[in-house]
Write a protein that holds these residues in place. Structure first.
Motif, PDB file in Angstrom:
ATOM      1  N   LYS A 118       0.979  -0.908  -0.069  1.00  0.00           N
ATOM      2  CA  LYS A 118      -0.145   0.033  -0.437  1.00  0.00           C
ATOM      3  C   LYS A 118       1.418   1.218   0.437  1.00  0.00           C
ATOM      4  N   LEU A 119       0.446   2.069  -0.774  1.00  0.00           N
ATOM      5  CA  LEU A 119       0.626   4.157  -0.519  1.00  0.00           C
ATOM      6  C   LEU A 119       0.543   4.294   0.673  1.00  0.00           C
TER       7      LEU A 119
ATOM      8  N   ALA B 276      -8.403   8.675  -8.558  1.00  0.00           N
ATOM      9  CA  ALA B 276      -9.731   9.276  -9.017  1.00  0.00           C
ATOM     10  C   ALA B 276     -11.281   9.537  -8.782  1.00  0.00           C
ATOM     11  N   ALA B 277     -12.040   9.549  -9.045  1.00  0.00           N
ATOM     12  CA  ALA B 277     -13.661  10.527  -8.542  1.00  0.00           C
ATOM     13  C   ALA B 277     -14.141   9.260  -8.968  1.00  0.00           C
TER      14      ALA B 277
ATOM     15  N   VAL C  14      -2.525   1.528 -13.272  1.00  0.00           N
ATOM     16  CA  VAL C  14      -3.840   1.755 -12.626  1.00  0.00           C
ATOM     17  C   VAL C  14      -3.735   0.595 -11.677  1.00  0.00           C
ATOM     18  N   LEU C  15      -4.267   1.301  -9.971  1.00  0.00           N
ATOM     19  CA  LEU C  15      -3.582   0.538  -9.238  1.00  0.00           C
ATOM     20  C   LEU C  15      -4.678   0.088  -8.248  1.00  0.00           C
TER      21      LEU C  15
ATOM     22  N   PRO D 244       6.119   3.726 -14.107  1.00  0.00           N
ATOM     23  CA  PRO D 244       4.765   4.813 -14.961  1.00  0.00           C
ATOM     24  C   PRO D 244       4.771   5.988 -14.331  1.00  0.00           C
ATOM     25  N   GLN D 245       4.371   6.211 -15.699  1.00  0.00           N
ATOM     26  CA  GLN D 245       4.536   8.291 -13.923  1.00  0.00           C
ATOM     27  C   GLN D 245       3.354   8.164 -13.859  1.00  0.00           C
ATOM     28  N   VAL D 246       2.761   8.033 -13.982  1.00  0.00           N
ATOM     29  CA  VAL D 246       1.260   8.107 -13.414  1.00  0.00           C
ATOM     30  C   VAL D 246       1.098   6.675 -12.822  1.00  0.00           C
ATOM     31  N   VAL D 247       0.706   6.947 -11.263  1.00  0.00           N
ATOM     32  CA  VAL D 247       0.031   6.182 -11.217  1.00  0.00           C
ATOM     33  C   VAL D 247      -1.769   6.137 -10.679  1.00  0.00           C
ATOM     34  N   VAL D 248      -2.593   5.518 -10.579  1.00  0.00           N
ATOM     35  CA  VAL D 248      -4.284   6.414 -10.602  1.00  0.00           C
ATOM     36  C   VAL D 248      -4.725   5.320 -10.586  1.00  0.00           C
ATOM     37  N   ASP D 249      -5.154   5.498  -8.649  1.00  0.00           N
ATOM     38  CA  ASP D 249      -6.018   4.804  -7.531  1.00  0.00           C
ATOM     39  C   ASP D 249      -7.222   5.157  -8.072  1.00  0.00           C
ATOM     40  N   ILE D 250      -8.441   3.620  -8.197  1.00  0.00           N
ATOM     41  CA  ILE D 250      -9.408   3.223  -9.028  1.00  0.00           C
ATOM     42  C   ILE D 250      -9.781   2.988  -7.196  1.00  0.00           C
TER      43      ILE D 250
END
Lengths: 166, 272, 994
Positions: free
Chosen positions: A70-71, B11-12, B30-31, B48-54
């Motif tokens: 987890k972060l 992400a919302a 995608v995380l 990745p440059q971006v980690v998008v937490d869903i």
């Protein structure tokens, strides 16, 4: 949509063992590092950082989690329980902790915090868990000292004691 | 073992996720449950440059039955399968495979869809999706599309997903009462990825076996009209047909042996 | 001492903090706020010359304090000393050349571990590869690459020993039975990894290092010499808690040297916590050993002589205390058997694998694997009962103390009784019935037996047996095993104990509190025990530390002597205060009293505090009784004699194991049905801890026997770098063993105790192997007993099929291999020209940033390879040869990048189908090394296939200019249809542009 740029430090507020605490983290900071080095909760141990050994297991919002997977920024606003929160008081032990002491369920004690969190969660959710179920849940943890035999004994003793108390 | 730097986006909405992927493509990851991606980030295999937490997107954690399918949202956990009503009768294969998916601790956090997206050739859930003729619902800024399981898995960690797509949900069909399913797996330890896993299905379309852990993707083979006394030859052909390779966990010969053994056991079970 | 109270099963005083998250492990302790973090840049190849090392970019990264290479290390240190005189320099970082995957090449010191790893990523290195030497057989070949040029070969020691008259025994014997076995590499992998905080004071030229090092503290001298300071200028300290070691944490001393140098160069305290991939890849391994063991045997199964030939793989360097693994068992090479004729040849070779060191069992698993396989073979070949063969040869109880052929002195034992009790209490007869019933059902069920002598308390002089008697005479004698204990009383009369034992979970504090409390008539709870060690402050010696199962026998013994001495002195004080003779004083339950009048008593605390408050009242010689420090060494541990006889260990416990296993012939899985282990470890000091050592050692042994292997690919890549690929067994794999005890106290130790920590790692692997041999009725058994090896042992032919076996291809011997074909609308010549054109290659190689032609047929490209979430930038060098324009070409390639390296070869053929169409056929073989191989070897074939197919699909697309391929055929890879590859290519190119 909340964005934390790579080079920024942000404040993370989280409830840990019943108290709201705050610390600094980068987007990439692992929760295990945040707990240990930012919040000073060194009871959660790091053994592999790839989610196999189970030493870093904690509870997040009531469910178990490997804190190395987890972060820190993911737990903003969450409620966390760590090994430091398992005992009912500083000078006493939970039934499970006491059973570990009585049955020599630990030697070096490094893997123990994660194991206690998993078994505590199991016995809460499944108070009648049998030996097979206990072994199955325990198999998510690696212990190199005990050979597991005394851990299983301790867990079974704790289960029986908890049922008596119930 | 600490991750390289990345921007973190929580992400919302589903639209947020699509927007981020539309902008960053393959540079975004995608995380969800984190059981596969997080170790790769820590080992810096993935940068990745971006980690998008869903995980905070509403309604993605759904797991419900509709249109004779089990609908599994992108962040629904593997452990939630255990809570599906009548799992053993309506989704016998998922029910049989579930205990083999990692450990209690990883099932609580790992998502069904995450395992499908990761497309590890030895993982149980891709095998189940293929064996059950399930579907993947992909989402991107361009819209949505459905992909059948057998068209989805393309190689080791490679799927039909484009860079701007993510899996919004997966669908597993409800079994008919007359359908028969059997699952077997052999790994080095309890909870390990399979060396070989096999699922046999007998339904009104025929009989087939799906094998995981051998080829780059779950391999499905039809055995329509198969009789019990032909199983031995059939599984030998199947083992020879597969691309069995040696690695540190198993020799190619062992994989063939396991294919024969597990395919035979599962076929016998669904034919009996 | 009162053995009844001592053998308690009391709860451990260690446990309270450990179960509540208040342990004090290495990474939990406070450090100076100035402390920086260290990360290590490691070799991704097994054997190569370092052609270029560029750390400039890493140095410039914000947050980086220093980058240290061999230049800085050599400026401040000397090579690490080794026990044998060979021209092999062992430095803590690679100097000019790397010799194993994971060898440190440089270290970064930065504000955080995250930044340090960022900087490690920026370090560039070019290697010129040498042939890797990956097996013992290979190392011994005359034409093998040589790891250390000055040595002239890979053989660094070759000694032969002869005791009694083995030749005559072989000549006269009825039978000769032999085994040829290989013990593989494994490690006990503690869950807490290595950790160090190092600091340097330039004004006093003093280093200080806090580390979870475990001893032996002879290594302190090695580190101090390497740092070029006096011993007292290296202050080594250990934390209160250590998360397991099993020998393994001995081998972190090269990192102590590195961290000390890093602290000196960076000018700040430096902390390093090893990560798991580092630990599995490059911390340490048990030795691998190739053994041929022959026995001269009578028809009754009596062994008259043994002839050992052992070849030990110590890895890329011989690192202290090696070659100790090979010599630790020197005094007990005949195990539990009365065999007086013995020949031994010991050879030591270097391979391109991680250097070896202490690991639970330390030489025992390797020796007993050969010896006890041999005993089983004797039974099979002579058609005798395996238990009878063991019994026939056991040393008899009246022979103790027993002097072995090679100089060992066995202290005590009743081996026959132990075996009888094990068979009776463990239900051997029922197990045989069970086996027979299982076999009638067609199951493959086998029984294994093993008898072992478990040595403990090592003689610090045994290692010198590797030297010739002349070399030993020149070097001066080495012997003994000093253990150190201090028992003190403070002004309040409270008792504290300190020992130089450095536990890692063995409950030393609890046992010592019991031992000292027992001596002083106090409750264990009244005794405070400190076990952390500070070499500047505390009593210690070279044998200090926690290894060779020396705690119960030696350390507790020393503590009991210290407590006894203090008790005698305090009794004198009490006698004087009670005004009676010393022999009239009793010490019971916290009070000194008169033997004939218990009401005349004075509390222990009052007597104990007298020395502090009223030293002038104390009569007699010497200082007041405040503190007793004992340095105890047993006289039995003499240096090796002129005939190479050596008593390598003080104590010799006895183990007899038997087990029943079932082998699933369909899956190759081994299930342990029952395991019985009988131990005579002398007097038991704490039942719970003894049994904990047995269950723990048993689990390690099951891991070593069935699951674990520190595996390497042929090319030298390490492929077991995670806990997914190094499969440590879990609670689902480890059964509960039946533990039994007999007791013959050791006459050589103060408390009669012997070591018990390692026995099952020696007895269990071979016991399981013997059971598998029995189940499968095979002569040779290969560890680990993995499904792959089991299947190989069964040697069952595969069924014939109508599907033709896939052609293995020209490169099938490479770990990664494959091929495929595609038919495109272009002529062979057109495709040929494209393949040689850098501009075209840049366009079609997926993720390619640049391609440059170095010479006519040599290219250099910078490429981003990506499969799924995994991606990394690589520099790729490709050379073409065997050009047959426009029909075929061969190529070789090398790729290096942050994720590791790879090299491969391939062959392309362009076959005209008709005037407009050409079939491109390709085949390749490759290997990958470095991180990607260590942690992801399982997925490498599939990932490579994707990359290769993308390239050729792209080539085909480009060749056609416009229009679509006329149809791709799946190659031997069962590759999916072309559309996918095209899409994947689009993705990669798009990413390359973004």
């Amino acid at each position: 949509m909340r964005r934390i740029p790579a080079n920024e430090q942000v404040r993370v507020s989280v409830e840990v063992n019943g108290r709201v605490v705050t610390g600094q983290a980068e987007s990439r900071t692992l929760l295990s590092d945040f707990l240990r080095h930012e919040l000073g909760l060194t009871g959660t141990h790091v053994g592999c950082e790839h989610g196999v050994c189970g030493a870093c297991t904690i509870r997040i919002d009531g469910d178990i989690a490997r804190s190395c997977l987890k972060l820190a920024v993911q737990v903003e606003g969450a409620s966390i329980e760590t090994i430091e929160g398992l005992a009912p008081a500083p000078d006493s032990l939970s039934v499970l902790q006491q059973a570990f002491v009585e049955h020599h369920g630990l030697q070096c004690g490094f893997c123990t915090p994660g194991i206690l969190i998993s078994l505590d969660t199991l016995l809460r959710n499944e108070p009648n868990a049998d030996e097979m179920r206990i072994r199955e849940v325990l198999s998510g943890h690696l212990c190199r000292c005990t050979g597991y035999t005394p851990i299983v004994k301790a867990a079974l003793a704790a289960r029986d004691r908890l049922k008596e108390l119930d | 073992m600490k991750p390289a730097k990345f921007d973190y986006i929580c992400a919302a909405t589903v639209e947020d996720v699509a927007e981020v992927l539309g902008e960053h493509g393959a540079d975004a990851r995608v995380l969800a449950g984190g059981q596969s991606l997080m170790p790769m980030l820590s080992m810096r295999l993935s940068r990745p440059q971006v980690v998008v937490d869903i995980t905070r997107v509403p309604h993605l954690d759904g797991m419900r039955i509709e249109d004779d399918h089990l609908f599994v949202g992108a962040v629904a956990r593997q452990q939630s399968l255990a809570g599906v009503a009548d799992l053993a009768t309506r989704f016998p294969l998922l029910s049989q495979a579930l205990p083999w998916i990692g450990h209690y601790q990883t099932r609580v956090r790992g998502t069904v869809v995450g395992s499908l997206a990761h497309a590890d050739p030895s993982a149980e859930l891709p095998l189940c999706l293929v064996a059950m003729n399930g579907e993947i619902n992909l989402r991107s800024p361009r819209g949505s599309r459905r992909v059948r399981a057998e068209d989805f898995f393309k190689g080791t960690m490679l799927t039909d997903m484009a860079d701007d797509e993510f899996i919004q949900s997966a669908r597993f069909p409800v079994a008919k009462p007359t359908d028969r399913f059997a699952f077997r797996e052999v790994g080095r330890r309890h909870g390990d990825f399979a060396i070989v896993a096999a699922a046999a299905v007998r339904d009104d379309t025929g009989i087939h076996v799906t094998v995981g852990g051998v080829n780059d993707v779950p391999f499905r083979r039809r055995f329509d009209g198969l009789e019990v006394h032909d199983i031995g030859d059939a599984v030998s052909e199947l083992a020879a047909e597969l691309d069995t390779r040696s690695d540190l966990h198993a020799s190619a010969a062992l994989r063939r042996q396991l294919v024969r053994s597990l395919a035979s056991d599962t076929l016998k079970e669904v034919l009996s | 001492m009162n053995s009844d109270t001592l053998n308690s099963d009391s709860p451990r005083i260690e446990d309270g903090p450990l179960v509540t998250g208040r342990g004090r492990f290495m990474d939990d302790l406070p450090v100076s706020v100035r402390t920086a973090q260290m990360a290590v840049f490691r070799s991704s190849v097994a054997h190569a010359r370092i052609a270029r090392l560029n750390v400039d970019e890493a140095r410039l990264l914000p947050g980086v304090l220093a980058v240290i290479t061999s230049r800085e290390v050599m400026a401040h240190t000397a090579p690490l000393a080794v026990g044998i005189r060979v021209p092999v320099e062992c430095w803590p970082v690679a100097v000019d050349r790397v010799r194993y995957v994971g060898e440190p090449v440089a270290v970064v010191v930065a504000e955080s571990r995250y930044i340090a790893e960022d900087a490690v990523d920026l370090i560039e290195v070019d290697y010129e590869p040498y042939e890797p030497v990956m097996s013992i057989d290979h190392a011994l070949k005359a034409d093998a690459a040589i790891l250390h040029d000055k040595l002239g070969s890979n053989l660094c020691s070759d000694r032969s020993f002869c005791y009694g008259e083995p030749d005559a025994a072989f000549e006269q014997s009825d039978h000769t039975v032999s085994v040829d076995v290989l013990y593989p590499r494994n490690s006990c992998t503690p869950i807490e990894t290595y950790g160090i905080v190092a600091d340097y004071d330039a004004h006093t030229n003093t280093y200080e290092a806090l580390t979870n090092f475990q001893g032996p503290f002879s290594i302190h001298t090695v580190v101090a010499r390497a740092l070029k300071v006096a011993g007292t200028q290296l202050r080594l300290k250990t934390p209160p808690d250590s998360g397991g070691s099993f020998g393994v944490k001995q081998a972190q001393f090269p990192y102590v040297v590195l961290a000390c140098v890093a602290a000196r160069v960076a000018g700040v305290p430096v902390k390093w916590i090893e990560d798991r991939v580092e630990h599995l890849t490059a911390s340490v391994s048990a030795t691998s050993r190739q053994t041929t063991l022959r026995a001269a045997v009578s028809s009754e199964g009596r062994v008259l002589a043994l002839d050992w030939s052992q070849v030990e793989d110590v890895g890329a360097f011989i690192r202290a205390p090696e070659p100790a693994t090979l010599y630790r068992m020197m005094g007990n090479m005949c195990g539990a058997y009365d065999i007086q004729n013995l020949r031994i040849r010991n050879r030591i070779v270097m391979t391109n694998r991680t250097p070896t060191g202490l690991n639970r069992g330390f030489g025992g698993p390797q020796v007993y694997y050969a010896l006890e396989r041999l005993m089983q073979r004797i039974a099979v070949e002579l058609k005798l009962d395996p238990v009878d063969v063991i019994r026939t040869n056991l040393i008899r109880s009246e022979q103790f103390p027993y002097r072995t052929a090679s100089g060992g002195l066995y202290d005590s034992g009743d081996y026959q009784l132990s075996v009888d009790e094990a068979l009776r209490q463990g239900g051997f007869g029922e197990l045989v019935t069970r086996r027979n019933a299982a076999r009638r059902e067609g199951k493959r069920y086998g029984i294994g037996t093993t008898a072992c002598v478990e040595p403990s308390v090592s003689n610090m002089g045994y290692i010198t047996a590797v030297l010739t008697p002349e070399e030993r005479a020149k070097a001066g004698p080495k012997n003994g095993a000093i253990s150190t204990a201090t028992v003190s009383v403070d002004p309040s009369g409270s008792v504290a104990v300190h020992v130089a034992s450095v536990p890692q979970g063995q409950g030393h504090r609890t046992v010592l509190a019991n031992v000292v409390g027992d001596e002083l008539g106090l409750d264990a709870a009244e005794i405070t025990v400190v076990t952390e060690l500070d070499t500047t402050r505390d009593g210690w010696s070279i044998a200090s530390g926690n290894y060779s199962s020396r705690f119960a026998a030696a350390v507790c013994g020393a503590a009991s002597i210290a407590a006894d001495r203090l008790r005698l002195r305090l009794t004198e004080v009490a006698a004087s205060q009670l005004n009676v003779r010393v022999d009239e004083v009793r010490l019971i339950k916290g009070a000194f009293s008169c033997a004939d009048d218990a009401t005349r008593a004075i509390s222990f605390k009052r007597v104990a505090s007298t020395g502090h408050w009223a030293p002038g009242t104390i009569t007699g010689d010497g200082p007041p009784p405040l503190r007793e420090t004992v340095f105890w060494t047993p006289p039995e541990l003499a240096a090796p004699d002129a005939d190479d006889r050596v008593n390598s260990s003080l104590c010799h416990g006895f183990i007899f194991d038997f087990c029943g296993v079932e082998v699933d012939v369909d899956t190759g899985q081994v299930t342990i049905d029952k395991y019985v282990t009988m131990h005579d470890c002398g007097r038991v000091l704490h039942q719970g801890m003894v049994d904990g050592q047995i269950t723990g050692g048993f689990a390690h042994a099951v891991g070593a026997a069935i699951y674990e292997e520190l595996a390497y690919a042929q090319d030298g890549s390490f492929v077991a770098g995670t806990f997914a690929d190094y499969p440590v067994p879990t609670s689902m794999e480890i059964p509960d063993p039946v533990i039994l005890h007999t007791c013959t106290p050791s006459p050589f130790t103060p408390l009669g105790a012997k070591g018990v920590g390692e026995g099952n790692t020696m007895s269990t692997p071979v016991c399981l192997a013997n059971a598998v041999a029995d189940a499968l009725d095979v002569d040779d058994v290969q560890l680990p007993l993995s499904p792959t090896n089991i299947l190989k042992m069964m040697n069952v032919a595969e069924p014939e099929t109508s599907t033709p076996a896939a052609s293995p291809g020209a490169f099938a011997s490479r770990p990664i291999h494959g091929g495929g074909s595609v038919t495109v609308n272009a002529t062979p010549l057109k495709i040929w020209l494209m393949l040689l054109d850098p501009q075209t290659l840049r366009e079609i190689v997926p993720g390619c940033h640049s391609v440059d032609r170095v010479s006519g047929t040599d290219f250099v490209a910078h490429v981003r390879f990506g499969v799924g979430p995994v991606s990394g930038d690589y520099k790729v060098e490709i050379g073409l040869f065997d050009l047959d324009e426009p029909h075929s070409a061969s190529l070789v390639g090398n790729a290096t990048g942050a994720l590791g390296n790879g090299s491969g070869e391939g062959r392309i053929e362009l076959k005209p189908v008709d005037k407009t169409q050409t079939e491109i056929v390709w085949e390749y073989g490759a290997h990958a090394g470095g991180r990607v191989a260590s942690v992801g070897s399982r997925l490498l074939n599939g990932a490579t296939r994707i990359v290769m197919n993308r390239f050729f699909e792209a080539l085909g697309r480009q060749a056609q200019d416009e229009g679509s391929p006329s149809g791709a055929e799946p190659g031997s890879d069962n590759e999916p249809e072309t559309g996918l590859i095209g899409r994947a290519l689009d993705r990669l190119l798009k990413r390359g542009d973004s």
